[in-house]
Design a protein around this motif. Sequence first.
Motif, PDB file in Angstrom:
ATOM      1  N   ASP A 197       0.277  -3.054  14.464  1.00 47.26           N
ATOM      2  CA  ASP A 197       0.519  -2.443  13.182  1.00 47.26           C
ATOM      3  C   ASP A 197       0.031  -1.308  13.306  1.00 47.26           C
ATOM      4  O   ASP A 197      -1.286  -1.227  13.149  1.00 47.26           O
ATOM      5  CB  ASP A 197       0.272  -3.349  12.051  1.00 47.26           C
ATOM      6  CG  ASP A 197       0.618  -2.872  10.780  1.00 47.26           C
ATOM      7  OD1 ASP A 197       0.488  -1.759  10.522  1.00 47.26           O
ATOM      8  OD2 ASP A 197       0.856  -3.733   9.828  1.00 47.26           O
ATOM      9  N   GLU A 234      -3.088   5.262  -1.895  1.00 48.85           N
ATOM     10  CA  GLU A 234      -4.024   4.329  -1.315  1.00 48.85           C
ATOM     11  C   GLU A 234      -4.804   4.927   0.059  1.00 48.85           C
ATOM     12  O   GLU A 234      -5.672   4.656   0.549  1.00 48.85           O
ATOM     13  CB  GLU A 234      -3.964   2.817  -1.564  1.00 48.85           C
ATOM     14  CG  GLU A 234      -3.422   2.413  -2.701  1.00 48.85           C
ATOM     15  CD  GLU A 234      -3.074   0.962  -2.524  1.00 48.85           C
ATOM     16  OE1 GLU A 234      -3.671   0.143  -2.525  1.00 48.85           O
ATOM     17  OE2 GLU A 234      -1.671   1.094  -2.713  1.00 48.85           O
ATOM     18  N   MET A 243       0.738  -1.378  -0.069  1.00 49.66           N
ATOM     19  CA  MET A 243      -0.012  -0.009   0.112  1.00 49.66           C
ATOM     20  C   MET A 243       0.938   1.253  -0.036  1.00 49.66           C
ATOM     21  O   MET A 243       1.721   1.388   0.611  1.00 49.66           O
ATOM     22  CB  MET A 243      -0.981  -0.183   1.239  1.00 49.66           C
ATOM     23  CG  MET A 243      -1.738   1.416   1.463  1.00 49.66           C
ATOM     24  SD  MET A 243      -2.811   1.290   2.858  1.00 49.66           S
ATOM     25  CE  MET A 243      -4.123   0.229   2.139  1.00 49.66           C
ATOM     26  N   LYS A 244       0.651   2.188  -0.956  1.00 49.24           N
ATOM     27  CA  LYS A 244       1.425   3.347  -0.724  1.00 49.24           C
ATOM     28  C   LYS A 244       0.557   4.602   0.052  1.00 49.24           C
ATOM     29  O   LYS A 244      -0.766   4.487  -0.197  1.00 49.24           O
ATOM     30  CB  LYS A 244       1.403   3.865  -2.204  1.00 49.24           C
ATOM     31  CG  LYS A 244       2.104   3.074  -3.253  1.00 49.24           C
ATOM     32  CD  LYS A 244       2.137   3.787  -4.734  1.00 49.24           C
ATOM     33  CE  LYS A 244       3.104   3.171  -5.537  1.00 49.24           C
ATOM     34  NZ  LYS A 244       3.134   3.600  -7.091  1.00 49.24           N
ATOM     35  N   SER A 252       5.206  -1.410   9.071  1.00 48.48           N
ATOM     36  CA  SER A 252       4.046  -2.136   8.482  1.00 48.48           C
ATOM     37  C   SER A 252       4.273  -3.276   7.190  1.00 48.48           C
ATOM     38  O   SER A 252       4.593  -2.481   6.453  1.00 48.48           O
ATOM     39  CB  SER A 252       2.767  -1.240   8.089  1.00 48.48           C
ATOM     40  OG  SER A 252       1.690  -2.125   7.795  1.00 48.48           O
ATOM     41  N   PRO A 253       4.212  -4.222   7.512  1.00 47.85           N
ATOM     42  CA  PRO A 253       4.139  -5.362   6.241  1.00 47.85           C
ATOM     43  C   PRO A 253       3.158  -4.788   5.103  1.00 47.85           C
ATOM     44  O   PRO A 253       3.445  -5.187   4.101  1.00 47.85           O
ATOM     45  CB  PRO A 253       3.598  -6.547   6.562  1.00 47.85           C
ATOM     46  CG  PRO A 253       3.925  -6.386   8.051  1.00 47.85           C
ATOM     47  CD  PRO A 253       3.890  -5.081   8.528  1.00 47.85           C
ATOM     48  N   LYS A 254       2.094  -4.215   5.431  1.00 52.49           N
ATOM     49  CA  LYS A 254       1.178  -3.546   4.481  1.00 52.49           C
ATOM     50  C   LYS A 254       1.865  -2.267   3.570  1.00 52.49           C
ATOM     51  O   LYS A 254       1.326  -2.280   2.450  1.00 52.49           O
ATOM     52  CB  LYS A 254      -0.232  -2.938   4.959  1.00 52.49           C
ATOM     53  CG  LYS A 254      -1.074  -4.111   5.575  1.00 52.49           C
ATOM     54  CD  LYS A 254      -2.176  -3.655   6.244  1.00 52.49           C
ATOM     55  CE  LYS A 254      -3.267  -4.440   6.751  1.00 52.49           C
ATOM     56  NZ  LYS A 254      -3.763  -5.460   5.527  1.00 52.49           N
ATOM     57  N   LEU A 255       2.798  -1.680   4.135  1.00 52.45           N
ATOM     58  CA  LEU A 255       3.341  -0.561   3.278  1.00 52.45           C
ATOM     59  C   LEU A 255       4.242  -0.872   2.201  1.00 52.45           C
ATOM     60  O   LEU A 255       5.426  -1.730   2.555  1.00 52.45           O
ATOM     61  CB  LEU A 255       4.109   0.432   4.543  1.00 52.45           C
ATOM     62  CG  LEU A 255       4.647   1.677   3.852  1.00 52.45           C
ATOM     63  CD1 LEU A 255       3.449   2.685   3.572  1.00 52.45           C
ATOM     64  CD2 LEU A 255       5.665   2.313   4.856  1.00 52.45           C
ATOM     65  N   THR A 256       4.078  -0.411   1.020  1.00 55.86           N
ATOM     66  CA  THR A 256       4.963  -0.505  -0.118  1.00 55.86           C
ATOM     67  C   THR A 256       5.866   0.788  -0.196  1.00 55.86           C
ATOM     68  O   THR A 256       6.983   0.608  -0.982  1.00 55.86           O
ATOM     69  CB  THR A 256       4.123  -0.813  -1.196  1.00 55.86           C
ATOM     70  OG1 THR A 256       3.084  -0.028  -1.568  1.00 55.86           O
ATOM     71  CG2 THR A 256       3.703  -2.339  -1.086  1.00 55.86           C
ATOM     72  N   LYS A 257       5.132   1.788   0.077  1.00 55.06           N
ATOM     73  CA  LYS A 257       5.923   3.194  -0.366  1.00 55.06           C
ATOM     74  C   LYS A 257       5.329   4.184   0.580  1.00 55.06           C
ATOM     75  O   LYS A 257       3.798   4.333   0.497  1.00 55.06           O
ATOM     76  CB  LYS A 257       5.973   3.493  -1.724  1.00 55.06           C
ATOM     77  CG  LYS A 257       6.178   5.104  -2.125  1.00 55.06           C
ATOM     78  CD  LYS A 257       7.860   4.840  -2.368  1.00 55.06           C
ATOM     79  CE  LYS A 257       8.285   6.110  -2.823  1.00 55.06           C
ATOM     80  NZ  LYS A 257       9.877   6.092  -3.089  1.00 55.06           N
TER      81      LYS A 257
END
Length: 423
Positions: free
Chosen positions: A302, A64, A1-2, A22-27
């Motif tokens: 998280d 997002e 998730m950006k 957070s493992p959800k974070l991509t950027k």
Amino acid sequence: MKVLLIGSGGREHSLAWALAKSPKLTKLYAAPGNAGIAAHAELSDLDVSDHAAVITFCRDKQIEFVVVGPEAPLVAGLVDDLDAAGIKAFGPSKAAAQLEGSKAFTKAVCDEANIPTAGYGRFDNAADALNYVRTKGAPIVIKADGLAAGKGVVVAMTLADAEAAVTDCFDGTFGAAGSEVVIEEFLEGEEASFFVLSDGINALPLATAQDHKRAYDGDEGPNTGGMGAYSPAPVLTDDLVADVMRSIVEPTIATLSKRGTPFKGVLYAGLMITSDGPKLIEYNTRFGDPECQVLMMRLKSDLLELMIASADGTLDQSHADWHDDVALTVVMAAKGYPGVYKKGTEIKGLNVISSDEAEVFHAGTKSDGDKILANGGRVLNITALGTSVKDAQAAAYKAVSKIDWPEGFCRSDIGWRAVARET
């Protein structure tokens, strides 16, 4: 998730630090950010007061989720505009953010929901306000109704100070924020901060903290935005927390929901623990600064997941886990703060502090090549963990001693009330 993080202070650095786990974070993007936030996020000089520009940025970068750190964009309705554009965000609507944007609004909610708070009067002219002050006497508290960058509250210990504070408000010292004034009774007791997440219906308790507002040791000197904090706050026992939830937080959330302006985001209750029990001093509609820094150090869960649950209305399925350790932060400020201070002075020694010792959250800093320069009043938050307040205090000040910044200062007694309880 950006994700896009809005803000540039120590609060936002600690949020960036927590979000980055957070493992959800991509950027992670941050606007405008600071020299410390740059270690976790790509910075943008986006004008966050230009909501159309923020929306365009989010679409261009495929953002997002937006996390709004400071109060001004919330009160200005940034979350409303993002929502209308189909972009999910963490934080309350403009209508719900009035809990921070207007002292009179909060008092009206307290009246409607029978929430324990200080007795008060509200005024739109100096003559009536001065007459009220002279009738009530001092000590008394004068509050500009609107946002005044943390400077619109005066705890007046003498009648002359109270009269001067009223005059300042109506003479335009705080701009439009002072066009209406709330005057409150002076509450005796110990202050503490309590934080909950809300999704409009459900409230998830987070943690307690205690701030240090005065500039100098022994709680002397002028009020500031906060010179240090620790979490948890021993004054807020489990029984008192339950009382605060029942008598203050839950009625507030229920009242706003009933009004059709549900509160989503973090609700920060500034409390006075009096001999009659906890009373609400004020609400903030964002994480405190520097309280956020100690909360993020203790949070095991998280953060991004919790924020998304707040936005999605699923907090009833969420739980926040905390480290048992105490966290304590010491604010280093530019000499002269909260009055006139100098910007652009170099800060050395930050690179010798390891993350095992402490986290240094940047507040008012900027990069100049390899140099870190002071760029505000409150500049650094040196934050450490310990098994007790005394241990966390010792760790934080050990890290402070490694920082080479002659133009800065800090209090030497952060946590003193809790340390006294431990001995």
